[in-house]
Design a protein around this motif. Structure first.
Motif, PDB file in Angstrom:
ATOM      1  N   HIS A 153       0.832  -1.208   0.000  1.00 56.73           N
ATOM      2  CA  HIS A 153       0.000   0.000   0.000  1.00 56.73           C
ATOM      3  C   HIS A 153       0.863   1.253   0.000  1.00 56.73           C
ATOM      4  O   HIS A 153       0.586   2.215  -0.718  1.00 56.73           O
TER       5      HIS A 153
ATOM      6  N   PRO B 180      -5.882  -5.971  -4.287  1.00 60.68           N
ATOM      7  CA  PRO B 180      -6.386  -4.709  -3.729  1.00 60.68           C
ATOM      8  C   PRO B 180      -7.902  -4.568  -3.834  1.00 60.68           C
ATOM      9  O   PRO B 180      -8.448  -3.596  -3.307  1.00 60.68           O
ATOM     10  N   HIS B 189      -5.921   0.334   2.882  1.00 57.29           N
ATOM     11  CA  HIS B 189      -5.448   1.477   2.101  1.00 57.29           C
ATOM     12  C   HIS B 189      -6.124   2.768   2.564  1.00 57.29           C
ATOM     13  O   HIS B 189      -5.477   3.813   2.653  1.00 57.29           O
TER      14      HIS B 189
END
Lengths: 200, 200
Positions: A153, B180, B189
DNA sequence: GTCTATAATTAGATAGAC
DNA sequence: GTCTATCTAATTATAGAC
């Protein structure tokens, strides 16, 4: 100039033109004719030197990512905490300056990175993986990534934050009035990134 | 279903297909034939409903950026410093979640933002400018932008840092092993972005 | 090594049938 | 409102002249 030198010079002009074209319009929308025209040669010569558009793209990616690798400063080994942080800041600044001068890297990454295909996998294995482990190593961007799980990230946050403003420079000018290609703007962005990712 | 409803339903299917196609391959590389096929209609019908590929692109951009505007939470007026910071963090988290669910926004921006042409200027004036002033207003991202001159830099840093990992999801999976698009990754995130741009 | 010519696809936009 | 057919232009890759 010998024939071998002539060959290399022509190949180099084609690759340079290809980097600009692929970054400007993406792989699919770029034509080998346009690239040939930019390089001052004919389309037939492009497929002579590089068998296919795909091969040319790989040559272009190799060149532009190789330039990035040669630009980033080394990380000091066995340094104090303060030295590590200072070195991380300087590496971030160096990346921002490179992204400003070569927004092509970002465009190659975004263009290839969104599709699960051979070009993406090749880019990851050849150009990205070798740098990823180094960038996310302890003491680097690791300062903002609390645990190891946060490393990916932090990596994409840094790349995105440091590159986007230069990748959409015309939009930035129109939207904000700031020209991100000017030296003062580049340094301002580098300072902001260094402070953001390695705060006091 | 009345004819007007049928018309609207078909137009909507075409716009939805166009958003996916334009985000996937960019404007130039997207074909109206492919968009028509995705929408389950013929190419002729696309140019019937939308006069040109350009018009269709504007309709697609209007839709996807309109979705973004409707998603972001309002900023509280006349709040304490702590309240302002909490609201800014929540707004950042909301943006990250949107970028994860709709990476198309980022791709539209990067695709159009790199060229100094009519599409870029239209996107700025119609979709970006109204949000820019609000996002960079005092108390929002302004907390990271020390002076007003830093506002454009903070704006693009936030957008890039919050969007890139989702925009290149296939690459992220291949490079880092992290997917993600999973909820846990999205929240991780979002937390990182909130902490990064509005630190304690 | 470089260019010209060409083959086979595919593109956006238009016209007309229904 | 939707589809089929067609026009013009541009695409990659190949073959052959020099």
């Amino acid at each position: 100039m010998s024939r071998a030198e002539q060959r290399d010079a022509t190949r180099q002009r084609i690759v340079d033109a290809a980097i600009t074209a692929f970054a400007d319009q993406g792989f699919a929308a770029s034509s080998t004719r346009d690239i040939a025209a930019r390089a001052g040669v004919t389309q037939g010569l492009v497929t002579y030197h590089f068998d296919s558009k795909d091969t040319l793209w790989r040559a272009a990616a190799t060149q532009i990512f190789g330039l990035l690798v040669g630009t980033l400063p080394d990380r000091p080994r066995r340094a104090s905490n303060a030295e590590r942080r200072a070195a991380a800041r300087e590496q971030i600044r160096a990346y921002v300056r490179f992204a400003a001068e070569h927004p092509e890297v970002f465009h190659f990454m975004v263009d290839a990175g969104r599709h699960d295909d051979d070009r993406m996998r090749w880019l990851v294995q050849t150009c990205l993986a070798p740098r990823f482990s180094e960038i996310t190593a302890d003491g680097g961007i690791g300062s903002v990534a609390a645990d190891r799980a946060a490393a990916p990230h932090a990596y994409y946050a840094l790349l995105g934050a440091g590159s986007l403003i230069f990748a959409v420079a015309p939009e930035c000018r129109e939207l904000t009035g700031v020209d991100p290609t000017r030296r003062a703007a580049i340094e301002r962005h580098a300072d902001l990134m260094a402070q953001l990712f390695v705060p006091d």
